[in-house]
Design an enzyme around this catalytic site. Structure first.
Site: not given
Length: 220
Positions: A9, A112, A127, A129, A131
């Site tokens: 990323g 997060s 999301y 789940t 993270k």
């Protein structure tokens, strides 16, 4: 031996800031990113990106994507995409990278605040789940790789000033900022500073940790 760091990323907001910070420290960089045609959840794509890399000192996995809505809005396509982009890709990358890592290396995965407190409808259940799953993966790898003196930690940011926030309306941004005790959105450079510390000798005894950088949204 040259320090070589892999940033997944590395063309994005947080990943780009991490790449810039490590490059400024004199590291050689290997970048995996969708913008470069890579699929970090595909083992063959990751192997191709690492072909010819002699060794790795650090791995920073900062790739990911968000969903939206509640469980009643969720279709399996969104569920699979978000889990692949965040969690599966972290598994695939670390599995490919570990044989290249030398003793004393550092892996940093990105959870997060959503993985801490269950998230919300702005980013959706997949999301949160994914993270939360990254925290479990971090702790498993930290124990599993400790004998090789490879440290594995996670960073769990709150809202960060990246293009990911640009999808939100001003009202949603204001409401989100109102949930942050310090009242500020974190610049990506501050996240990169945390990653720099985790990859440094100053964090030589830190492994299996989740570092919360969220302005006080989660105080666990």
């Amino acid at each position: 031996m040259a320090k070589i760091s892999l940033v997944v990323g590395g063309m994005g907001g947080i990943g780009g800031a991490c790449a810039d910070r490590l490059r400024a420290l004199g590291h050689d960089l290997v970048v995996i990113d969708k913008a470069l045609g890579h699929d970090a959840s595909d083992p063959s794509s990751v192997r191709a990106a690492l072909d010819g890399v002699p060794h790795l000192t650090n791995v920073v996995h900062a790739a990911g994507s968000v969903g939206e809505g509640g469980i009643e809005d969720l279709d399996l396509a969104q569920w699979r995409r978000v889990l692949d982009d965040n969690l599966t890709s972290a598994l695939v990358v670390t599995r490919a990278a570990l044989p290249l890592m030398s003793e004393g290396g550092s892996i940093v995965l990105f959870s997060s605040v959503n993985g801490r407190h269950g998230g919300n409808r702005l980013s959706g259940p997949a999301y949160a789940t994914a993270k939360a799953g990254l925290i479990g993966l971090t702790r498993h790898l930290a124990k599993d790789q400790a004998a090789r003196r490879i440290r594995v930690n996670a960073v769990a940011p709150g809202p960060v000033a990246t293009p990911m926030l640009s999808r939100l309306s001003q009202e949603e941004l204001d409401d989100l900022r109102g949930q942050i005790p310090l009242g500020r959105v974190t610049p990506p450079e501050e996240i990169a500073g945390t990653v720099e510390w985790l990859c440094s000798p100053a964090a030589a005894s830190v492994t299996g940790a989740v570092i919360d950088v969220n302005g006080g949204m989660w105080m666990g």
